[in-house]
Design a protein around this motif. Sequence first.
Motif, PDB file in Angstrom:
ATOM      1  N   ALA A  11      19.637 -70.369 -34.380  1.00 45.15           N
ATOM      2  CA  ALA A  11      19.283 -69.328 -34.832  1.00 45.15           C
ATOM      3  C   ALA A  11      19.554 -68.197 -33.683  1.00 45.15           C
ATOM      4  O   ALA A  11      20.298 -67.207 -34.082  1.00 45.15           O
ATOM      5  CB  ALA A  11      18.092 -68.843 -35.325  1.00 45.15           C
ATOM      6  N   ILE A  14      23.663 -67.916 -33.604  1.00 54.75           N
ATOM      7  CA  ILE A  14      24.170 -67.118 -34.774  1.00 54.75           C
ATOM      8  C   ILE A  14      23.819 -65.742 -34.946  1.00 54.75           C
ATOM      9  O   ILE A  14      24.626 -64.948 -35.034  1.00 54.75           O
ATOM     10  CB  ILE A  14      23.972 -67.943 -36.104  1.00 54.75           C
ATOM     11  CG1 ILE A  14      24.444 -69.132 -36.313  1.00 54.75           C
ATOM     12  CG2 ILE A  14      24.311 -67.236 -37.298  1.00 54.75           C
ATOM     13  CD1 ILE A  14      24.265 -70.162 -37.319  1.00 54.75           C
ATOM     14  N   ALA A  15      22.468 -65.527 -34.454  1.00 51.53           N
ATOM     15  CA  ALA A  15      21.973 -63.875 -34.304  1.00 51.53           C
ATOM     16  C   ALA A  15      22.565 -63.356 -33.307  1.00 51.53           C
ATOM     17  O   ALA A  15      22.628 -62.110 -33.211  1.00 51.53           O
ATOM     18  CB  ALA A  15      20.620 -63.999 -34.492  1.00 51.53           C
ATOM     19  N   ILE A  22      14.138 -65.098 -30.801  1.00 50.57           N
ATOM     20  CA  ILE A  22      13.777 -66.013 -31.766  1.00 50.57           C
ATOM     21  C   ILE A  22      12.515 -66.555 -31.901  1.00 50.57           C
ATOM     22  O   ILE A  22      11.769 -66.319 -32.913  1.00 50.57           O
ATOM     23  CB  ILE A  22      14.843 -66.984 -31.942  1.00 50.57           C
ATOM     24  CG1 ILE A  22      16.230 -66.785 -32.044  1.00 50.57           C
ATOM     25  CG2 ILE A  22      14.436 -68.286 -32.947  1.00 50.57           C
ATOM     26  CD1 ILE A  22      16.594 -65.884 -33.271  1.00 50.57           C
ATOM     27  N   THR A  36      10.886 -67.650 -42.284  1.00 46.97           N
ATOM     28  CA  THR A  36      10.733 -68.515 -41.100  1.00 46.97           C
ATOM     29  C   THR A  36       9.407 -69.554 -41.482  1.00 46.97           C
ATOM     30  O   THR A  36       8.985 -69.395 -42.665  1.00 46.97           O
ATOM     31  CB  THR A  36      10.140 -67.857 -39.732  1.00 46.97           C
ATOM     32  OG1 THR A  36       8.849 -67.201 -40.298  1.00 46.97           O
ATOM     33  CG2 THR A  36      11.146 -67.153 -39.326  1.00 46.97           C
ATOM     34  N   LEU A  46      19.138 -69.426 -42.186  1.00 50.64           N
ATOM     35  CA  LEU A  46      20.580 -68.834 -41.611  1.00 50.64           C
ATOM     36  C   LEU A  46      20.554 -67.381 -42.221  1.00 50.64           C
ATOM     37  O   LEU A  46      21.054 -66.661 -41.432  1.00 50.64           O
ATOM     38  CB  LEU A  46      21.406 -69.822 -42.191  1.00 50.64           C
ATOM     39  CG  LEU A  46      23.042 -69.283 -42.087  1.00 50.64           C
ATOM     40  CD1 LEU A  46      23.397 -69.170 -40.684  1.00 50.64           C
ATOM     41  CD2 LEU A  46      23.887 -70.394 -42.686  1.00 50.64           C
ATOM     42  N   CYS A  49      19.623 -64.367 -39.966  1.00 56.79           N
ATOM     43  CA  CYS A  49      20.230 -64.066 -38.675  1.00 56.79           C
ATOM     44  C   CYS A  49      20.722 -62.843 -38.426  1.00 56.79           C
ATOM     45  O   CYS A  49      20.466 -62.088 -37.693  1.00 56.79           O
ATOM     46  CB  CYS A  49      21.305 -65.231 -38.212  1.00 56.79           C
ATOM     47  SG  CYS A  49      20.615 -66.652 -37.906  1.00 56.79           S
ATOM     48  N   GLY A  53      19.441 -60.072 -35.749  1.00 54.62           N
ATOM     49  CA  GLY A  53      20.387 -59.437 -34.729  1.00 54.62           C
ATOM     50  C   GLY A  53      20.173 -57.922 -34.879  1.00 54.62           C
ATOM     51  O   GLY A  53      20.115 -57.402 -33.742  1.00 54.62           O
ATOM     52  N   ALA A 113      27.385 -62.566 -37.884  1.00 56.08           N
ATOM     53  CA  ALA A 113      26.531 -63.817 -38.025  1.00 56.08           C
ATOM     54  C   ALA A 113      27.312 -64.425 -38.898  1.00 56.08           C
ATOM     55  O   ALA A 113      27.353 -65.830 -38.685  1.00 56.08           O
ATOM     56  CB  ALA A 113      25.163 -63.483 -38.704  1.00 56.08           C
ATOM     57  N   SER A 117      28.650 -68.315 -37.416  1.00 53.03           N
ATOM     58  CA  SER A 117      28.147 -69.312 -38.133  1.00 53.03           C
ATOM     59  C   SER A 117      29.332 -70.237 -38.335  1.00 53.03           C
ATOM     60  O   SER A 117      29.435 -71.576 -38.370  1.00 53.03           O
ATOM     61  CB  SER A 117      27.457 -68.964 -39.459  1.00 53.03           C
ATOM     62  OG  SER A 117      27.355 -70.095 -40.122  1.00 53.03           O
TER      63      SER A 117
END
Length: 215
Positions: A11, A14-15, A22, A36, A46, A49, A53, A113, A117
Amino acid sequence: MGAALLTPAEAAVIAGVSLRDINRVIDEKILPAGFTTVGDGRRIQLAACPLVGFYFRAAKALTAEERLLLILRFAERITGDMADHPFAGWSTADWTVHDGFLSVSLSGFVAEADDRSTRLAAARAMVVEDPAILSGTPVLRGTRIPLYDLVASVAAGLPRERIFAAYPGLNATALDLATLYAEANPVRGRPRRFTVLPPGATITAERTVPRRRRA
């Protein structure tokens, strides 16, 4: 299909934030319920993310209270199907939230993101763990290049030209993806030894000599 769940390290990649960020998101319950989980290991969706961000990278422009309220508004637009298939079709969705005189868009964070990904998926496809190859050590597909040794060379600050010279079949794209894969899948335990020596270094001996005790 259920929503895709990521480890904290995945995560973070990707974020576009730190692993510490995180863990803070999970511990402080910054995201709305359902994004979460900690029941079977710490995981984050996913689809969340872009929200993560946004929360950290908009900190200089917006207060924490404003960012939390905006995350709730953005999250309302992530339907069940969107959560199950990030980030398919997200680019055409309306990600702009208006709050009085304030207008904020999540579109840039969604695009970033999505890109990370996609790159992480390419990195995963590039890595092979086969018991018949170096006893299952992760290597780059079609080679015997140990991924974590390669990334250790990058972390040590070795010039790319030196790394490419040591691994003739390697290119810049593969090196970048290898680094991304390692960030999302950090190795645990003792650091791996380098397969590429620093400039000017030579191996003088492979055995360890015990220190003599003073009389």
